[in-house]
Design a protein around this motif. Structure first.
Motif, mmCIF file in Angstrom:
data_model
loop_
_atom_site.group_PDB
_atom_site.id
_atom_site.type_symbol
_atom_site.label_atom_id
_atom_site.label_comp_id
_atom_site.label_asym_id
_atom_site.label_seq_id
_atom_site.Cartn_x
_atom_site.Cartn_y
_atom_site.Cartn_z
ATOM 1 N N GLY A 111 -7.714 1.098 0.110
ATOM 2 C CA GLY A 111 -8.392 2.267 -0.443
ATOM 3 C C GLY A 111 -9.898 2.170 -0.317
ATOM 4 N N ARG A 166 1.808 1.860 -3.625
ATOM 5 C CA ARG A 166 0.665 2.385 -4.387
ATOM 6 C C ARG A 166 0.467 3.865 -4.066
ATOM 7 N NH1 ARG A 166 -1.936 -2.164 -2.365
ATOM 8 N NH2 ARG A 166 -3.625 -0.964 -1.462
ATOM 9 N N LEU A 167 0.535 4.213 -2.786
ATOM 10 C CA LEU A 167 0.423 5.629 -2.389
ATOM 11 C C LEU A 167 1.516 6.453 -3.064
ATOM 12 C CD1 LEU A 167 -0.763 7.881 -0.526
ATOM 13 C CD2 LEU A 167 0.917 7.161 1.192
ATOM 14 N N ILE A 226 -1.471 3.453 7.212
ATOM 15 C CA ILE A 226 -1.993 2.730 6.040
ATOM 16 C C ILE A 226 -1.651 1.243 6.096
ATOM 17 C CG2 ILE A 226 -2.128 4.781 4.587
ATOM 18 C CD1 ILE A 226 0.442 3.961 3.211
ATOM 19 N N ILE A 273 -3.995 7.848 8.289
ATOM 20 C CA ILE A 273 -5.045 8.186 7.318
ATOM 21 C C ILE A 273 -5.355 9.685 7.314
ATOM 22 C CG2 ILE A 273 -5.997 5.869 7.262
ATOM 23 C CD1 ILE A 273 -8.236 6.739 9.111
ATOM 24 N N GLU A 330 -4.408 -1.706 5.750
ATOM 25 C CA GLU A 330 -4.258 -2.865 4.855
ATOM 26 C C GLU A 330 -4.497 -4.171 5.628
ATOM 27 O OE1 GLU A 330 -2.283 -2.976 1.010
ATOM 28 O OE2 GLU A 330 -0.558 -3.643 2.180
ATOM 29 N N VAL A 349 -2.890 11.032 4.914
ATOM 30 C CA VAL A 349 -3.289 10.684 3.545
ATOM 31 C C VAL A 349 -4.391 11.633 3.074
ATOM 32 C CG1 VAL A 349 -4.276 8.888 2.052
ATOM 33 C CG2 VAL A 349 -2.592 8.269 3.796
ATOM 34 N N LEU A 352 -4.840 5.719 -2.123
ATOM 35 C CA LEU A 352 -4.227 4.421 -1.799
ATOM 36 C C LEU A 352 -4.365 3.434 -2.952
ATOM 37 C CD1 LEU A 352 -5.120 3.823 1.937
ATOM 38 C CD2 LEU A 352 -3.229 5.095 0.935
ATOM 39 N N VAL A 400 0.829 -1.216 0.000
ATOM 40 C CA VAL A 400 0.000 0.000 0.000
ATOM 41 C C VAL A 400 0.865 1.269 0.000
ATOM 42 C CG1 VAL A 400 -0.252 0.014 2.529
ATOM 43 C CG2 VAL A 400 -2.008 1.090 1.101
ATOM 44 N N ARG A 401 2.072 1.200 0.588
ATOM 45 C CA ARG A 401 2.963 2.372 0.580
ATOM 46 C C ARG A 401 3.462 2.665 -0.835
ATOM 47 N NH1 ARG A 401 6.691 0.067 5.327
ATOM 48 N NH2 ARG A 401 6.386 -1.689 3.920
#
Lengths: 67, 67
Positions: B63, A6-7, B48, A48, B52, A51, A66, A3-4
């Motif tokens: 997401g 993708r961010l 994040i 979050i 996940e 984000v 994300l 996920v990091r």
């Protein structure tokens, strides 16, 4: 994909689409420039709320950021 | 709506759709039960990587869990 990562990719893609340098984006998001750099390297595990702060000036939701 | 509130609602909705108690879900996600309870009250600002971990057993992406 983590996920990091993708961010990281989404932030960079959307920031560049706005024509912003990391510094300009950092100013828009009210976040330190080195933090933006770290995010784009996938080297941070932000909360979050962070984000959401990144997502706002990019015109997307935290969830979209994300991927 | 605050991203923490969206996360809270999505976690509760998807957990209940699975028929899981907070304790059963906590076990699936390998997270403490009180942490799940806090998340569902919007009382946490998770990273994040935690989002996940929550998303995986619920069958959604990080997401999607932020709505």
């Amino acid at each position: 994909m983590d996920v990091r990562t993708r961010l990281a990719r989404n932030v960079r893609r959307l920031r560049e689409a706005k024509g912003w340098s990391q510094e300009a984006f950092a100013h828009e998001a009210d976040i330190h420039r080195t933090y933006v750099s770290d995010i784009e390297r996938g080297a941070r595990n932000p909360t979050i709320l962070i984000v959401e702060k990144l997502a706002l000036p990019l015109g997307v939701t935290a969830g979209e950021l994300l991927g």
